[in-house]
Write a protein that holds these residues in place. Structure first.
Motif, PDB file in Angstrom:
ATOM      1  N   SER A 247       0.827  -1.213   0.000  1.00 47.81           N
ATOM      2  CA  SER A 247       0.000   0.000   0.000  1.00 47.81           C
ATOM      3  C   SER A 247       0.856   1.255   0.000  1.00 47.81           C
ATOM      4  O   SER A 247       0.478   2.271  -0.591  1.00 47.81           O
ATOM      5  CB  SER A 247      -0.944  -0.013   1.203  1.00 47.81           C
TER       6      SER A 247
ATOM      7  N   ASN B  36       0.738   4.108  -2.789  1.00 48.95           N
ATOM      8  CA  ASN B  36       0.558   5.511  -2.403  1.00 48.95           C
ATOM      9  C   ASN B  36       1.544   6.418  -3.130  1.00 48.95           C
ATOM     10  O   ASN B  36       1.177   7.473  -3.670  1.00 48.95           O
ATOM     11  CB  ASN B  36       0.712   5.638  -0.892  1.00 48.95           C
ATOM     12  N   THR B  37       2.810   6.007  -3.165  1.00 52.64           N
ATOM     13  CA  THR B  37       3.824   6.811  -3.849  1.00 52.64           C
ATOM     14  C   THR B  37       3.554   6.902  -5.352  1.00 52.64           C
ATOM     15  O   THR B  37       3.656   7.977  -5.954  1.00 52.64           O
ATOM     16  CB  THR B  37       5.216   6.204  -3.608  1.00 52.64           C
TER      17      THR B  37
ATOM     18  N   ASN C 158       0.557   9.119  -6.109  1.00 50.39           N
ATOM     19  CA  ASN C 158       0.926  10.515  -5.855  1.00 50.39           C
ATOM     20  C   ASN C 158       1.722  11.098  -7.017  1.00 50.39           C
ATOM     21  O   ASN C 158       1.424  12.180  -7.525  1.00 50.39           O
ATOM     22  CB  ASN C 158       1.752  10.614  -4.570  1.00 50.39           C
TER      23      ASN C 158
ATOM     24  N   MET D 262      -5.366  12.355   1.348  1.00 49.58           N
ATOM     25  CA  MET D 262      -4.873  11.410   2.347  1.00 49.58           C
ATOM     26  C   MET D 262      -5.797  11.364   3.564  1.00 49.58           C
ATOM     27  O   MET D 262      -6.179  10.292   4.038  1.00 49.58           O
ATOM     28  CB  MET D 262      -3.469  11.810   2.782  1.00 49.58           C
TER      29      MET D 262
ATOM     30  N   THR E  62       3.375  15.239   5.835  1.00 47.08           N
ATOM     31  CA  THR E  62       2.871  14.858   4.511  1.00 47.08           C
ATOM     32  C   THR E  62       3.011  15.991   3.507  1.00 47.08           C
ATOM     33  O   THR E  62       3.424  15.766   2.358  1.00 47.08           O
ATOM     34  CB  THR E  62       1.398  14.434   4.621  1.00 47.08           C
TER      35      THR E  62
ATOM     36  N   ASN F 206      -5.254   7.237  -4.407  1.00 46.61           N
ATOM     37  CA  ASN F 206      -4.341   7.701  -3.369  1.00 46.61           C
ATOM     38  C   ASN F 206      -4.998   7.642  -1.992  1.00 46.61           C
ATOM     39  O   ASN F 206      -4.395   7.205  -1.012  1.00 46.61           O
ATOM     40  CB  ASN F 206      -3.891   9.124  -3.680  1.00 46.61           C
TER      41      ASN F 206
ATOM     42  N   SER G  84      -5.212   3.965  -0.927  1.00 51.53           N
ATOM     43  CA  SER G  84      -3.904   3.417  -0.554  1.00 51.53           C
ATOM     44  C   SER G  84      -3.443   3.967   0.786  1.00 51.53           C
ATOM     45  O   SER G  84      -2.845   3.242   1.592  1.00 51.53           O
ATOM     46  CB  SER G  84      -2.866   3.724  -1.640  1.00 51.53           C
ATOM     47  N   VAL G  85      -3.739   5.248   1.053  1.00 51.22           N
ATOM     48  CA  VAL G  85      -3.386   5.845   2.346  1.00 51.22           C
ATOM     49  C   VAL G  85      -4.175   5.190   3.476  1.00 51.22           C
ATOM     50  O   VAL G  85      -3.645   4.929   4.564  1.00 51.22           O
ATOM     51  CB  VAL G  85      -3.635   7.367   2.322  1.00 51.22           C
TER      52      VAL G  85
END
Length: 306
Positions: free
Chosen positions: A23, A27-28, A31, A69, A112, A289, A292-293
Motif C-alpha cells: 500500500s 501511495n507513492t 501521488n 490522504m 505529509t 491515493n 492506498s493511504v
C-alpha cells in the motif's frame, strides 16, 4: 498450542508488513502520477465555468494531495462504525480521549505536505527510498521521549539505513557525467538545465528527509497513546483522519489567501479543483491515493500496536 499461537502471531506480523509495503508503494505511485498529470486549471478564480481555462499544466498541489490522504483516513472511521453496527455482539470499547489524536494529525499534516512538496521535485523511487530515513529519527525520539533502549543490532541497522539514504540522495542529485565542456550554445543550455535539475532534486531530497522528523514525532505520539490500551488500530487511524480533515481546510484557506511574489496563491485549491474537473484520470488517481493511504495507515497503526 504454544507453537500454533506463535506461528499465528508471526504470520499476522508478516501479512501486516507486506500490506504496509504494497500500500505504501501504491501511495507513492498514485501521488507521483497525479503530480505528473497535465490538465487545464482555473481562470479568474472560477472553475472554468463559462470562461476559458488556463493552459494545461501539471497538478502541482501537494497540500490538496494531503487532503486526499485525510479523506482516506476518515473513510476508515466510517468503515469501522459500519462494521461495528453489523456485529451481533459488540464489545464495549475502552473510553479514550479523542482529542489526543489532534496532535499526531497536526504532525501528519506537516510531514505529509513537506513530503509531497519534495516529491514534486524528485523521482518517485528516490522519494520512496529516502522515506526509509524515518527509522533514524524514530529511533532517536523513542530513546529520548519513550526511554526505548536501542541494542547493538539496532544501531547497525540504523547505520545501514543512513548509509543507504546518503547514497540514494547523493546519486539522485548528482548531475549527469558531461565529459568535455560544451562546445555549442545548445550544449551549454542543456548543461545549465541539467545543473538546475540536479539542484531541484537536491532540494526535493532534503525536504523528504526533513519531513521524516514530523513523521517520527507522529509515530512516537501514536505509540504513547496506543500502548496499554485496547484501542483498535482502525479507530485510531479514523480519529486521526477526522482531526486532519478539520485542520487541513484551515491551512488551505490560509495558503489560498497568502501570495507569492508573482501574485499567485501559495496553494491554489481552486486551480486544483478545476484541474480535477477537467481531467477524470486525476480524480481516479486522487481516489486511488486516498484508498492506498487508508490501507497504509491502517497497516502501520496495527504494526505500531503489535
Amino acid at each position: 498450542e504454544a507453537e500454533r499461537a506463535q506461528l499465528k502471531k508471526r504470520t499476522r506480523q508478516v501479512l501486516l508488513a507486506t500490506g504496509m509495503m504494497v500500500s505504501g508503494a501504491a501511495n507513492t505511485i498514485t501521488n507521483k502520477m497525479a503530480f505528473e498529470t497535465v490538465a487545464p486549471g482555473r481562470a479568474d478564480g472560477a472553475l472554468c465555468a463559462g470562461a476559458p481555462c488556463t493552459e494545461p499544466h501539471k497538478f502541482d498541489h501537494p497540500f490538496v494531495q494531503a487532503g486526499a490522504m485525510f479523506a482516506g483516513e476518515l473513510s476508515v472511521l466510517l468503515y469501522y462504525h459500519l462494521r461495528e453496527r453489523c456485529k451481533a455482539k459488540r464489545p464495549k470499547a475502552e473510553p479514550f480521549p479523542k482529542y489526543a489524536f489532534a496532535l499526531p494529525a497536526a504532525c501528519d499534516i506537516a510531514g505529509t505536505c513537506i513530503m509531497y512538496l519534495g516529491l514534486t521535485m524528485t523521482s518517485a523511487s528516490t522519494y520512496q527510498m529516502l522515506r526509509g530515513s524515518v527509522v533514524i529519527f524514530t529511533a532517536l525520539f523513542s530513546a529520548v521521549f519513550l526511554r526505548r533502549r536501542q541494542r547493538g543490532f539496532h544501531a547497525l541497522g540504523l547505520a545501514l539505513v543512513f548509509g543507504g539514504a546518503l547514497v540514494v540522495g547523493t546519486a539522485s542529485s548528482a548531475p549527469a557525467a558531461g565529459g568535455d565542456a560544451p562546445t555549442s550554445k545548445a550544449a551549454a543550455v542543456a548543461a545549465e538545465a541539467a545543473m538546475a535539475a540536479s539542484a531541484t532534486a537536491l532540494v526535493g531530497d532534503a525536504l523528504v528527509v526533513l519531513s521524516q522528523i514530523a513523521t517520527a514525532t507522529q509515530m512516537c505520539l501514536e505509540e504513547r497513546f496506543l500502548t496499554g490500551r485496547s484501542l483498535p488500530a482502525m479507530l485510531a487511524v479514523g480519529w486521526e483522519g477526522f482531526w486532519g480533515s478539520l485542520l487541513l481546510p484551515c491551512l488551505l484557506v490560509a495558503l489560498q489567501l497568502a501570495r507569492r511574489p508573482d501574485g499567485s496563491p501559495l496553494e491554489d485549491t481552486v486551480d486544483a479543483l478545476a484541474q480535477a474537473r477537467a481531467a477524470p484520470r486525476l480524480v481516479l488517481l486522487l481516489v486511488g491515493n486516498a484508498l492506498s493511504v487508508a490501507f497504509f495507515n491502517g497497516f502501520g497503526m496495527a504494526i505500531t500496536k503489535e
